[in-house]
Write a protein that holds these residues in place. Structure first.
Motif, PDB file in Angstrom:
ATOM      1  N   LEU A  23       0.804  -1.220   0.000  1.00  0.00           N
ATOM      2  CA  LEU A  23       0.000   0.000   0.000  1.00  0.00           C
ATOM      3  C   LEU A  23       0.842   1.277   0.000  1.00  0.00           C
ATOM      4  N   ALA A  24       2.163   1.125  -0.101  1.00  0.00           N
ATOM      5  CA  ALA A  24       2.996   2.317  -0.255  1.00  0.00           C
ATOM      6  C   ALA A  24       2.595   2.984  -1.566  1.00  0.00           C
ATOM      7  N   SER A  25       2.414   4.294  -1.542  1.00  0.00           N
ATOM      8  CA  SER A  25       2.005   4.970  -2.778  1.00  0.00           C
ATOM      9  C   SER A  25       3.196   5.079  -3.717  1.00  0.00           C
ATOM     10  N   ASN A  26       2.904   5.255  -4.987  1.00  0.00           N
ATOM     11  CA  ASN A  26       3.980   5.425  -5.964  1.00  0.00           C
ATOM     12  C   ASN A  26       4.869   6.600  -5.578  1.00  0.00           C
ATOM     13  N   THR A  27       4.243   7.669  -5.090  1.00  0.00           N
ATOM     14  CA  THR A  27       5.021   8.837  -4.672  1.00  0.00           C
ATOM     15  C   THR A  27       5.935   8.480  -3.511  1.00  0.00           C
ATOM     16  N   ALA A  28       5.389   7.793  -2.510  1.00  0.00           N
ATOM     17  CA  ALA A  28       6.174   7.467  -1.325  1.00  0.00           C
ATOM     18  C   ALA A  28       7.389   6.622  -1.695  1.00  0.00           C
ATOM     19  N   VAL A  29       7.214   5.668  -2.583  1.00  0.00           N
ATOM     20  CA  VAL A  29       8.338   4.816  -2.989  1.00  0.00           C
ATOM     21  C   VAL A  29       9.359   5.631  -3.780  1.00  0.00           C
ATOM     22  N   ALA A  30       8.849   6.400  -4.739  1.00  0.00           N
ATOM     23  CA  ALA A  30       9.759   7.147  -5.622  1.00  0.00           C
ATOM     24  C   ALA A  30      10.598   8.156  -4.845  1.00  0.00           C
ATOM     25  N   GLU A  31      10.017   8.754  -3.789  1.00  0.00           N
ATOM     26  CA  GLU A  31      10.710   9.810  -3.054  1.00  0.00           C
ATOM     27  C   GLU A  31      11.519   9.271  -1.873  1.00  0.00           C
ATOM     28  N   HIS A  32      11.414   7.976  -1.589  1.00  0.00           N
ATOM     29  CA  HIS A  32      12.066   7.428  -0.403  1.00  0.00           C
ATOM     30  C   HIS A  32      13.590   7.428  -0.565  1.00  0.00           C
ATOM     31  N   ARG A  41      19.020   2.241 -13.742  1.00  0.00           N
ATOM     32  CA  ARG A  41      18.468   3.461 -14.336  1.00  0.00           C
ATOM     33  C   ARG A  41      17.242   3.111 -15.162  1.00  0.00           C
ATOM     34  N   TYR A  42      16.450   4.132 -15.472  1.00  0.00           N
ATOM     35  CA  TYR A  42      15.255   3.899 -16.293  1.00  0.00           C
ATOM     36  C   TYR A  42      15.174   4.938 -17.392  1.00  0.00           C
ATOM     37  N   ARG A 101      15.893   5.734  -3.592  1.00  0.00           N
ATOM     38  CA  ARG A 101      16.675   6.551  -4.526  1.00  0.00           C
ATOM     39  C   ARG A 101      18.150   6.171  -4.509  1.00  0.00           C
ATOM     40  N   ARG A 102      18.630   5.805  -3.312  1.00  0.00           N
ATOM     41  CA  ARG A 102      20.039   5.444  -3.188  1.00  0.00           C
ATOM     42  C   ARG A 102      20.305   4.026  -3.677  1.00  0.00           C
ATOM     43  N   ALA A 103      19.483   3.081  -3.219  1.00  0.00           N
ATOM     44  CA  ALA A 103      19.780   1.660  -3.444  1.00  0.00           C
ATOM     45  C   ALA A 103      19.215   1.119  -4.751  1.00  0.00           C
ATOM     46  N   ALA A 104      18.162   1.777  -5.288  1.00  0.00           N
ATOM     47  CA  ALA A 104      17.563   1.299  -6.539  1.00  0.00           C
ATOM     48  C   ALA A 104      17.021   2.487  -7.323  1.00  0.00           C
ATOM     49  N   PRO A 105      17.944   3.383  -7.757  1.00  0.00           N
ATOM     50  CA  PRO A 105      17.490   4.613  -8.422  1.00  0.00           C
ATOM     51  C   PRO A 105      16.590   4.343  -9.636  1.00  0.00           C
ATOM     52  N   GLY A 106      16.818   3.205 -10.308  1.00  0.00           N
ATOM     53  CA  GLY A 106      15.998   2.891 -11.481  1.00  0.00           C
ATOM     54  C   GLY A 106      14.529   2.738 -11.135  1.00  0.00           C
ATOM     55  N   LEU A 107      14.252   2.237  -9.943  1.00  0.00           N
ATOM     56  CA  LEU A 107      12.860   2.063  -9.510  1.00  0.00           C
ATOM     57  C   LEU A 107      12.213   3.428  -9.288  1.00  0.00           C
ATOM     58  N   SER A 108      12.959   4.320  -8.640  1.00  0.00           N
ATOM     59  CA  SER A 108      12.449   5.673  -8.409  1.00  0.00           C
ATOM     60  C   SER A 108      12.194   6.386  -9.737  1.00  0.00           C
ATOM     61  N   GLU A 109      13.160   6.266 -10.651  1.00  0.00           N
ATOM     62  CA  GLU A 109      13.010   6.929 -11.959  1.00  0.00           C
ATOM     63  C   GLU A 109      11.824   6.374 -12.736  1.00  0.00           C
ATOM     64  N   ALA A 110      11.639   5.068 -12.665  1.00  0.00           N
ATOM     65  CA  ALA A 110      10.519   4.449 -13.390  1.00  0.00           C
ATOM     66  C   ALA A 110       9.193   4.985 -12.852  1.00  0.00           C
ATOM     67  N   LEU A 111       9.072   5.031 -11.522  1.00  0.00           N
ATOM     68  CA  LEU A 111       7.822   5.514 -10.926  1.00  0.00           C
ATOM     69  C   LEU A 111       7.566   6.968 -11.303  1.00  0.00           C
ATOM     70  N   LEU A 112       8.626   7.790 -11.232  1.00  0.00           N
ATOM     71  CA  LEU A 112       8.437   9.216 -11.527  1.00  0.00           C
ATOM     72  C   LEU A 112       8.160   9.473 -13.005  1.00  0.00           C
ATOM     73  N   ALA A 171      11.027  -1.844 -14.044  1.00  0.00           N
ATOM     74  CA  ALA A 171      12.166  -1.694 -13.146  1.00  0.00           C
ATOM     75  C   ALA A 171      12.258  -2.893 -12.194  1.00  0.00           C
ATOM     76  N   LEU A 172      11.121  -3.344 -11.687  1.00  0.00           N
ATOM     77  CA  LEU A 172      11.147  -4.474 -10.738  1.00  0.00           C
ATOM     78  C   LEU A 172      11.627  -5.755 -11.415  1.00  0.00           C
ATOM     79  N   TYR A 173      11.339  -5.904 -12.711  1.00  0.00           N
ATOM     80  CA  TYR A 173      11.856  -7.070 -13.441  1.00  0.00           C
ATOM     81  C   TYR A 173      13.380  -7.012 -13.489  1.00  0.00           C
ATOM     82  N   ALA A 174      13.915  -5.825 -13.861  1.00  0.00           N
ATOM     83  CA  ALA A 174      15.369  -5.700 -13.972  1.00  0.00           C
ATOM     84  C   ALA A 174      16.033  -5.848 -12.606  1.00  0.00           C
ATOM     85  N   LEU A 175      15.291  -5.536 -11.546  1.00  0.00           N
ATOM     86  CA  LEU A 175      15.852  -5.615 -10.197  1.00  0.00           C
ATOM     87  C   LEU A 175      15.622  -6.981  -9.555  1.00  0.00           C
TER      88      LEU A 175
END
Lengths: 305, 325
Positions: free
Chosen positions: B68-77, B223-224, B81-92, B164-168
């Protein structure tokens, strides 16, 4: 009983109405059949035919959630998709007024290409207006006894612009419709009604969201801010002032959503440049193309904050 | 919208116990949209949005992200951003801020296709109505898939996050009447085959509770890249989530997944292996992209996606390898 493959009206009345001659005359102008149902009966009125008895239809009754109000009017298109669905606190007079308004709209619609779609839209607008009119003039409904098959109403309490509002809602009701039609706050606009245009943007619990995609049933206790809640002590919000100063709109339809989105954008963090403003505002479309001035307005407020 | 009964689930156990035959509702950005246009018509909707499943934490070498974490919450966490920047970029890169504020990770994993025929009740669609036929096949196919397609369905998978989750190499945690289990993300989404109406490997009443993203040096390089018809707020024509680790100029490890081109996010292990030990150059990445696009079957309007996907892949791999600024 099958519904026809052309636009038609459905009316679900808690008590079987008496259809006078005046009513049937209005129906003839409409050019679309009316299927009128009560819990124990059903009648179809064609454009020319005499009314025909078709018996009750519990399935349709259930699908359209009828029975909660004295009258539920539904407009279906040729593929039997719902174009409009409205509840009214009173049956006969409202239905007569609605059919009369719809008939006028049909007569006034121009002929030619696209007429069918135009007709449907005029019908929907006229019906909607007539039912709203009837709701406004009716006394509040205290007879809440619903017949079986009607959807259970959910109690939801929201804080809208600082005021606690209690609502009894159908599960289908989205926040946008609740604001506009139950609470009379028409600042949030219905553009696409599918989460794409951003005209319905409001702030819920500190976050901007598309109110057209939020079921009110999920929002117990939520705090909602709409454009009507921005004025403080007679003073416009700085973002409202900036939109005026920069001439950041033309027709104004998307503006309430733009302003709320812009306020939220600045709360989320200061955009470093115009590109970040544009990216942050990408969920708010402006079909007049006032974008340069919208960006200027936001840049101005961001610079002063 | 068709009528439905609405219930709130007070706990995960309660949601699972009464979940059979119901649609779980969280952010509503996808489900409510599809209910409005009567593509999805659940008779019962179970609100799970208040369950305690919104946490995001870095634990046991992995990002543990609640459903239930929102897309925003994950992308901005910060950890994401540090450990999986590609996930943040994909969401944003997906949707708009308003939608990202409401949309959840669990919902995004189950996001339905944007195929215009799926969304139009006036056309035939095997995904919407099993066995009814597919009007996309001879229709306007510019936005459709070129990989993983069948003669029953060519609908493209819409989610950026999933790519991104597939690549990760993420794992999806679910709970159901039979208990808890983990599904490798590649097995969550089903290829259309003969049954496009079957989209997920979830069992009745199974609820997604979270996602586990293993964190390593490769994930930190992820990266994404997304190519679309306009700068922002559009679905991908082609996208690539890439993670490349380079040592002494040679590729030590690499993973990548493609979006916008497959009926599910597209990952080809052979393409990834082809880069192993090779110089981290455009040629190496182009060869991998070539392999990834093998078997692509474009239709009238989307032949351009074959080349576009290759170039997008190369760009993603170059970016992750540090060969582009």
């Amino acid at each position: 009983m099958d519904l026809p493959n052309r636009p038609c009206l459905l009316a679900f009345c808690r008590r079987a109405p008496r259809f006078e001659e005046a009513f049937r005359a209005e129906l003839r102008a409409l050019g679309a059949p009316l299927f009128a149902f009560a819990p124990g009966s059903g009648t179809v009125f064609g454009a020319d035919d005499e009314p025909r008895d078709i018996g009750p239809h519990p399935e349709l009754w259930r699908i359209h959630g009828a029975g909660r109000a004295a009258l539920t009017v539904v407009l279906l298109d040729e593929k039997q998709r719902v174009r409009l669905r409205r509840d009214a606190p009173e049956a006969e007079g409202t239905l007569l007024a609605a059919v009369r308004e719809a008939g006028r709209a049909v007569c006034a619609a121009p002929r030619g290409i696209g007429r069918r779609e135009l007709l449907l839209n005029s019908l929907a607008a006229a019906l909607g207006a007539a039912v709203l009119q009837a709701c406004a003039s009716a006394r509040p409904v205290d007879d809440r006894k619903a017949v079986s098959g009607a959807p259970a109403l959910l109690e939801v309490s929201l804080v809208v612009n600082g005021q606690r509002r209690r609502l009894q809602v159908e599960p289908r009701l989205v926040l946008l419709d609740a604001l506009r039609e139950n609470l009379g706050l028409t600042g949030a606009k219905k553009g696409c009604d599918m989460g794409q245009c951003g005209a319905c943007t409001v702030i819920v619990d500190g976050q901007r969201v598309n109110s057209c995609l939020k079921l009110v049933a999920q929002l117990e206790g939520a705090r909602v801010t709409t454009i009507e809640g921005l004025v403080q002590g007679g003073q416009l919000h700085p973002m409202q002032e900036a939109f005026l100063r920069e001439d950041a709109f033309q027709c104004g339809y998307c503006t309430p959503g733009q302003i709320l989105s812009a306020i939220a954008l600045l709360q989320e963090g200061k955009p470093r440049d115009d590109d970040e403003i544009r990216e942050g505002m990408s969920g708010n479309l402006c079909r007049c193309g006032a974008y340069p001035n919208i960006v200027a307005a936001i840049r101005g407020v961001a610079g002063r904050a | 919208m068709r009528l439905f009964t609405f219930q709130r689930a007070a706990s995960v156990d309660e949601a699972i116990a009464s979940g059979a035959g119901a649609a779980f509702l969280a952010g509503g950005t996808n489900l409510v949209d599809l209910m409005k246009i009567e593509v999805l018509n659940p008779e019962r909707v179970l609100d799970v949005s208040r369950l305690d499943l919104a946490k995001i934490e870095l634990r046991e070498g992995a990002l543990q992200i609640g459903a239930l974490a929102s897309n925003t919450a994950v992308a901005e966490h910060g950890d994401v951003r540090r450990a999986a920047p590609g996930l943040s970029e994909a969401l944003l890169s997906g949707a708009s801020p308003q939608l990202r504020n409401a949309a959840t990770v669990g919902g995004n994993l189950l996001q339905r296709t944007r195929c215009a025929y799926y969304r139009d009740l006036g056309t035939r669609c095997n995904k919407r109505e099993a066995g009814s036929g597919c009007d996309a096949l001879d229709g306007w196919t510019r936005m459709h898939a070129i990989l993983g397609v069948s003669d029953k369905c060519i609908a493209a998978h819409p989610s950026d996050m999933c790519v991104a989750l597939y690549a990760l190499d993420a794992t999806v945690r679910v709970r159901g009447p039979a208990g808890e289990r983990e599904i490798p993300i590649g097995e969550l989404h089903l290829l259309p085959g003969d049954h496009p109406e079957r989209e997920f490997s979830l069992q009745p009443a199974e609820l997604i509770t979270g996602v586990r993203v293993p964190i390593d040096a490769l994930a930190a390089r992820s990266r994404y890249v997304k190519v679309r018809d306009r700068q922002s707020y559009a679905f991908a024509l082609a996208s690539c989530a890439a993670a490349v680790q380079v040592e002494g100029g040679a590729v030590q490890a690499a993973r990548f997944a493609l979006g916008g081109v497959g009926t599910k996010p597209w990952r080809v292990p052979e393409a990834e292996r082809s880069m192993q030990g090779r110089p981290a150059t455009r040629e190496t990445f182009a060869r991998a992209a070539e392999i990834a696009l093998r078997g692509a079957t474009p239709r009238r309007d989307n032949a351009f996606k074959v080349e576009l996907a290759k170039r997008t892949a190369v760009r993603g791999l170059m970016l992750s390898a540090g060969a582009l600024s």
